[in-house]
Design a protein around this motif. Sequence first.
Motif: not given
Ligand SMILES: Nc1ncnc2c1ncn2[C@@H]1O[C@H](COP(=O)(O)OP(=O)(O)OP(=O)(O)O)[C@@H](O)[C@H]1O
Length: 772
Positions: A289-292, A398-402, A434-436
Amino acid sequence: MPVSTRSQIIISQGHQNEPITEQRIRNRGNHQEDGRGTTTTLPLKNPHHGLKEKMKALTLLYEQQKQASLALKNSSFKHHEDPRFTTHPSVQLLGGGDSSTKQHKQKPKPHNVMRENTIPNSNITRTFVVPQPPEEEDSKENLVAGTDRIVGFTCPRKPTAVARKLSLGATTAPPPEVKGNGGGTEESEKIGKIENRILVFVRLRPMGKKEKEAGSRCCVKIVNRREVYLTEFASENDYLRLNRLRGRHFTFDASFPDSATQQEVYSTTTSELVEAVLQGRNGSVFCYGATGAGKTYTMLGTMENPGVMVLAIKDLFSKIRQRSFDGNHEVHLSYLEVYNETVRDLLSPGRPLVLREDKQGIVAAGLTQYRAYSTDEVMALLQQGNQNRTTEPTRVNETSSRSHAILQVVVEYRVRDGAMNVINRVGKLSLIDLAGSERALATDQRTVRSLEGANINRSLLALSSCINALVEGKKHIPYRNSKLTQLLKDSLGGTCNTVMIANISPSHLSFGETQNTLHWADRAKEIRTKACDTSEDVMAMGETETEQAKLVLELQKENRELRMQLAKQQQKLLILQAQSLAANASSSPTPPSATTTGTTTRGGTLRPKETNSEMRSLLVLFRYFTCVSPEAIDRRQVSSMNSSIKHKKLLIDLQDKEVLYDIDYKDEFIHLDFQSKKKGKMGSGVTLRKLITVINHREEKKKSKGEGGGGVNKSTSHIDLRLAVNCRFRRLLHFGPFLSSGSAAWRRMLQNSHDKIEVIDYQSKLLVDMVL
Ligand SMILES: Nc1ncnc2c1ncn2[C@@H]1O[C@H](COP(=O)(O)OP(=O)(O)OP(=O)(O)O)[C@@H](O)[C@H]1O
């Protein structure tokens, strides 16, 4: 203009759809009035009218057709037997592929169908359904909000997808029953038998705080347990965009609304893979999926709401515990990341790892494999790994996995069957976060962040190419285009049960990313993996081998029992040892030494040789006992051992001192002996007596100085052998060679001194001494 031209073509060519089209035109003609109050079929009469007018016409048409399709929806429910294909008008209109829809085909086509580019004998037929929200609630979304209007042109679901689902036959899991909107208690239902294709799930995350503040609106609707409806928003005045606006339907193995819990997601998507891994199959779960969009949340979760990785590990260990208590399952764990096209070990970070292909597939050479025994241990490792993982704040998250993170759990099960064959099963579970994917402008920083983003996108693009090639059945799959695809080779095209969880954001601001994610998820559904058989090696044995194996098993059993006994005996022995040490400490200040083993006793219960051999055997026994595994030594034993070590050190000190004394006495003895010989007084007995006198004299001197000292009686007949054993004077026994040279008096002296030596007691003390 497209609308009028289409209509004209249909009319002029007299196609089979003619009545419908005509009727629609008639409807439009009958019901639409231009500004001057004249009834007109606008598109026909004025094919080149302005966009604004066209939009007005479309809006009017929309209102009319909305009513018509609602009526149609209500009536069509009665005709459909399978609720799966009645959830959306577009499905009804297409027929959905089931028999009941054939009846519908004979009925006059509903008014809300408008064929585009319907050319006779042409295969290209685009069917548009006039804006029709999937459910009543949807209609709220489709209302005008502010200056925007949603024009939710809904593409029909791909007939292929429906046909594929219907044709999966015996190998297909029955689709979960559609109950209500967006799941609920039935979310935890199992998907059923794992198919030889990638199972694709979609998870919608809740709207974020920032998104709400930015005035985001929800563009995704989880219609039911399987279907997702995506709507595009556009400004009412954005004619060019409006013209191309499309709502889209997607069907997946399951769709999770934003209210779905982690446990629901885990039990629906992954729990069956864990079971399969225990049976020796490979399984992969990856979040895309996309970032975030919520990938890391789904995979790792939080402390309060642990994600798929954590729940899978917990489940795995609890299943292992239920299955065997004999330690036949071995769990090995590795955790790596792909960051900027380099593979790194997250559990012991160091140099980048090189990928190699071997019999097991693609492996990262030098990757640490930890043997894990419990969930807690794995949790600690996971936490350690996540601390090493590269995460950075971006504008979107804010905590994006790179990096892409892959947790691999290998479960090995080894057991003997009734025929004494060795069965070895190995199952591997890969959990991938996966990273987004991200737009170049979606991140704040340029430089490092943008380079990371580019690499993430590159690897995800490579993943898309592989998905495409696999779906199209190409011979060459470009796995080598990126490290990620190399590592996912097994999961995508190998013998593996694979699950893809596509994470999406509800915000209309992320529409493009969501559409992209859903598109690739939809593609991934078509990927067929190879049949995933149990990886089980059975090593059959010949008759002699069987007997040998039996013998080995018996011996192993005996060994186990002996070890148990050994542990018990060791405990008893240590208790005894402690008791005797305590007794020894209270009875004599200086413990006995093994050097007195040559003492002869008259009328004693044990002769010297017997004593020696028994002690030796006791010692051997003790040593044998001490060969138990370190696990068997409990705390009490360890503390007892420690005290023994202390005692031993004291003894060594004492012995050192005694040796010094011995040397002194020996010198003295030689000196005296030499002097007596010089004076013509022959015999060691004389020298010895003199020596005793010297010693006694010294001891008395020490006593008077307050230094203590054992003291030796002047009369040799009173020499107490026990004292001789327990005090420095026993060192005199070292003078055996001298004494043996004819001191009958000395021998007599020893014999008369003390007949009733407490041999047993002494022996036990000696044993303790030796053992320590
Ligand atoms: N199902 C959910 N319920 C509550 N909060 C969620 C849910 N999914 C995501 N979030 C919140 O959304 C934000 C982004 O989620 P997350 O970091 O998992 O995204 P990601 O797809 O891993 O992004 P990236 O690819 O940049 O790492 C986080 O603050 C997370 O707590």
